[in-house]
Design an enzyme around this catalytic site. Structure first.
Site, PDB file in Angstrom:
ATOM      1  N   HIS B 134     -66.496  14.667  11.429  1.00 56.42           N
ATOM      2  CA  HIS B 134     -66.024  13.636  10.504  1.00 56.42           C
ATOM      3  C   HIS B 134     -67.119  12.567  10.402  1.00 56.42           C
ATOM      4  O   HIS B 134     -67.877  12.370  11.347  1.00 56.42           O
ATOM      5  CB  HIS B 134     -64.746  13.042  11.115  1.00 56.42           C
ATOM      6  CG  HIS B 134     -64.003  12.064  10.259  1.00 56.42           C
ATOM      7  ND1 HIS B 134     -64.425  10.770  10.077  1.00 56.42           N
ATOM      8  CD2 HIS B 134     -62.856  12.194   9.546  1.00 56.42           C
ATOM      9  CE1 HIS B 134     -63.560  10.146   9.294  1.00 56.42           C
ATOM     10  NE2 HIS B 134     -62.602  10.988   8.954  1.00 56.42           N
ATOM     11  N   ASP B 211     -64.331  13.425  19.975  1.00 55.04           N
ATOM     12  CA  ASP B 211     -63.556  12.768  18.921  1.00 55.04           C
ATOM     13  C   ASP B 211     -62.218  13.485  18.856  1.00 55.04           C
ATOM     14  O   ASP B 211     -62.125  14.588  18.341  1.00 55.04           O
ATOM     15  CB  ASP B 211     -64.337  12.885  17.600  1.00 55.04           C
ATOM     16  CG  ASP B 211     -63.494  12.507  16.388  1.00 55.04           C
ATOM     17  OD1 ASP B 211     -62.290  12.209  16.552  1.00 55.04           O
ATOM     18  OD2 ASP B 211     -64.041  12.532  15.268  1.00 55.04           O
ATOM     19  N   GLN B 214     -58.040  14.266  15.629  1.00 58.87           N
ATOM     20  CA  GLN B 214     -57.214  15.314  15.042  1.00 58.87           C
ATOM     21  C   GLN B 214     -56.511  16.147  16.110  1.00 58.87           C
ATOM     22  O   GLN B 214     -55.655  16.952  15.794  1.00 58.87           O
ATOM     23  CB  GLN B 214     -58.120  16.196  14.175  1.00 58.87           C
ATOM     24  CG  GLN B 214     -57.431  16.835  13.005  1.00 58.87           C
ATOM     25  CD  GLN B 214     -56.731  15.825  12.136  1.00 58.87           C
ATOM     26  OE1 GLN B 214     -55.502  15.836  12.052  1.00 58.87           O
ATOM     27  NE2 GLN B 214     -57.477  14.938  11.519  1.00 58.87           N
ATOM     28  N   LYS B 237     -52.535   8.892  13.904  1.00 59.62           N
ATOM     29  CA  LYS B 237     -52.439  10.354  13.791  1.00 59.62           C
ATOM     30  C   LYS B 237     -51.549  10.914  14.903  1.00 59.62           C
ATOM     31  O   LYS B 237     -51.474  12.114  15.117  1.00 59.62           O
ATOM     32  CB  LYS B 237     -53.834  10.975  13.840  1.00 59.62           C
ATOM     33  CG  LYS B 237     -54.690  10.620  12.611  1.00 59.62           C
ATOM     34  CD  LYS B 237     -55.923  11.475  12.552  1.00 59.62           C
ATOM     35  CE  LYS B 237     -57.044  10.864  11.743  1.00 59.62           C
ATOM     36  NZ  LYS B 237     -56.822  10.894  10.290  1.00 59.62           N
ATOM     37  N   CYS B 375     -63.862  13.308   4.372  1.00 56.33           N
ATOM     38  CA  CYS B 375     -64.816  12.501   5.147  1.00 56.33           C
ATOM     39  C   CYS B 375     -65.715  13.401   5.991  1.00 56.33           C
ATOM     40  O   CYS B 375     -66.043  13.080   7.135  1.00 56.33           O
ATOM     41  CB  CYS B 375     -64.105  11.476   6.029  1.00 56.33           C
ATOM     42  SG  CYS B 375     -63.209  10.262   5.076  1.00 56.33           S
TER      43      CYS B 375
END
Lengths: 153, 417
Positions: B134, B211, B214, B237, B375
């Site tokens: 991302h 990261d 998600q 999220k 993104c």
């Protein structure tokens, strides 16, 4: 608000079979347009005859609204004087944003009137017009400087 | 138990209708149609428990934290620090000193890039990322690389959207100072082999930032089992409010890092000449934090764990399979990202219909999806696509919504035929 207001038959037709699609070489003016938000890209090349826009082509990829708008635009502006192109742009801009009622008969361009009900799509329909303005400016300056791509953002 | 057995066993106990009833927004209509919210990868909805927890805090407990001697300030501080402990236990971190509250994943990664990056990176040093990151895990590194003379190295993907592990490993060299990688791809759904990534990096003494934006709502995240050095995620999220997120950092690393923002709460003493820094994690929390957001995040974690994380994940996997089968049957459909290990994200394109037109037609049918570059522009360039349509599923998604999606895609195909 109906989907058929946005995707009218004229729009679907011009999306499927874009008119004046391609590249003019040689050309008097050239500009690229980019909508970074959706990735739409288009390129316009044109030739002038005096103060008239004699011939133009567009190339690119994008959503049905951006492709059809560019195709309809090329048909509408071909042969117009530069000041007439500008006037027509103002009318179309009013139509797309719903900020002004067009005072002239816009012909097939009127099919874009449904766009105003879909605010996120206004930029899709207006990208080609901004790019045309930049291509005309490029021609007016005689290719004086490399033209920065027109961006909607 | 094999996968199929696990799915049917959990489906038996997982009552999605009851779960949906917990999310007020899901009962609304959009464009006269029942809302099928298939954009949870962009942001999840909030359950009543989170809305109520935030409401209770605002109604009864709010004051500034870590400051006043008055009772309300103590109550607010207790709520805020209890939320930190809740996050610690959720991630299985060793200490609350390792849990820094930030605005979201983006801010968490920027914190590491600005603080750790500026003090550690030298000209010629390298940061290894993957080709599916991302923008939030690319741009902060580009910025610090430009400032320090370091450079980015990008590990490639295979055709299914999986990390080419051997090529990733070959990237790691003497100049590699950090690996920064997604746990789950937001654009393709690929679950990355993060445990192997960490092992390969640590074998060479290289720290790893994951990261987790998600991943955190869908995959088990145990930072000590993963062994990662930093883990970043966003509350929104994970069924929590926007504007709150977490940076987990190993204590030794955080301890050695300088603050990145100056202000209140992050200092111990201030004189006009110089200041000294507060202890962890407050050193990295300048200014009044998002207290109600942290409270909401803790409530969201409680909620997710009350559903059973494995049950929710198995339910999502069932939906992913159903949606994959349903869409694959539509002529002209192309699925992007077909990794063997995937989260419930389905990226696709349809011949003759631009993703934005697809998005508009689907919206008209009440189906909310994302259409665009997600993104992840470098990834889109790699795929040779300006954009894709993306349907993503969460604990409250249903098979009926999958069917609604399929009908709407078929309808779009008819319009543009």
């Amino acid at each position: 608000m109906e989907l058929t207001d946005l995707y009218r038959e004229v729009i679907l037709d011009h999306n499927r079979h874009p008119r004046n699609f391609g590249h003019l070489d040689p050309a008097d003016g050239h500009a690229d347009g980019h909508n970074p938000l959706c990735g739409d890209r288009l390129s316009i090349t044109l030739r002038n005859a005096g103060d008239r826009l004699e011939e133009l082509r567009f190339k690119g990829n994008g959503c049905a609204i951006s492709m059809a708008s560019a195709s309809l635009m090329t048909e509408a502006v071909k042969g117009l004087r530069h000041d007439e192109v500008e006037t027509l742009f103002q009318q179309v801009h009013g139509l797309l944003t719903g900020t002004a009622v067009p005072t002239a008969d816009l012909g097939k361009l009127a099919a874009l009137s449904g766009v105003r009900e879909f605010p996120v799509r206004v930029k899709c329909a207006s990208l080609c017009w901004h790019t045309l303005q930049a291509a005309l400016a490029d021609a007016a300056s005689g290719h004086a400087a490399p033209v920065e791509p027109v961006s909607t953002e | 138990m094999n996968l199929r057995a696990r799915i049917s066993a959990s489906a038996a106990v997982y009552d999605v209708a009851r779960v949906r009833a917990d999310f007020p927004v899901l009962s609304r209509q959009v464009n006269g149609k029942p809302l099928a919210y298939l954009d949870s990868a962009a942001s999840t909805q909030r359950p009543r428990a989170v809305i109520d927890a935030v409401d209770y805090y605002e109604t009864h407990l709010h004051s500034n934290v870590h400051r006043g001697v008055h009772s309300l300030s103590q109550l607010a501080t207790d709520a805020f620090e209890a939320a930190r402990e809740r996050v610690r236990s959720f991630l299985n971190a060793a200490s609350t000193r390792e849990i820094v509250f930030v605005r979201g994943t983006t801010e968490a990664i920027n914190l590491v890039a600005q603080s750790w990056g500026h003090s550690e990176l030298k000209p010629g040093d390298e940061i290894a990322i993957s080709a599916l990151e991302h923008h939030a895990n690319i741009v902060p590194w580009q910025m610090v690389a430009a400032a320090t003379g370091a450079r980015l190295r990008v590990a490639p993907l295979d055709a299914a959207g999986q990390l080419r592990f051997d090529e990733f490993e070959a990237l790691l060299g003497e100049r590699t100072r950090l690996v920064a990688m997604a746990h789950v791809s937001n654009a393709l759904g690929t679950i990355l082999p993060v445990q192997r990534v960490v092992a390969a990096a640590h074998a060479r003494g290289i720290p790893v930032l994951l990261d987790g934006a998600q991943a955190v709502a869908h995959e088990p995240v145990d930072v000590r089992a993963l062994g990662c050095d930093f883990y970043a995620f966003s509350g929104h999220k994970l069924y929590a409010p926007t504007g709150i997120g977490v940076l987990y950092g190993r204590e030794a690393l955080l301890e050695a890092m300088p603050p990145w923002q100056g202000g209140g709460d992050m200092i111990r003493t201030v004189s006009v000449e110089r200041s000294t820094w507060n202890e962890l994690p407050h050193k990295f929390e300048a200014g009044t934090p998002n207290i109600s957001g942290a409270v909401g995040l803790a409530a969201a974690i409680d909620y997710l764990e009350s559903l059973g994380r494995e049950q929710a994940a198995a339910h999502e996997l069932l939906l992913l399979r159903a949606a994959t089968t349903a869409l694959e049957a539509i002529p002209g459909i192309h699925l992007h990202g077909t990794a063997a290990h995937k989260a419930a994200v389905l990226s696709f394109t349809l011949d003759g219909v631009h993703p934005h037109d697809l998005g508009t037609v689907l919206d008209h049918e009440g189906v909310a999806i994302r259409a665009g570059h997600h993104c992840a522009m470098p990834l889109m360039e790699l795929l040779g696509l300006p954009a894709t349509a993306r349907a993503s599923f969460a604990c409250y998604s249903t098979l009926e919504e999958v069917a609604q999606l399929e009908r709407a895609v078929r309808h779009a195909r008819e319009i543009f035929a």
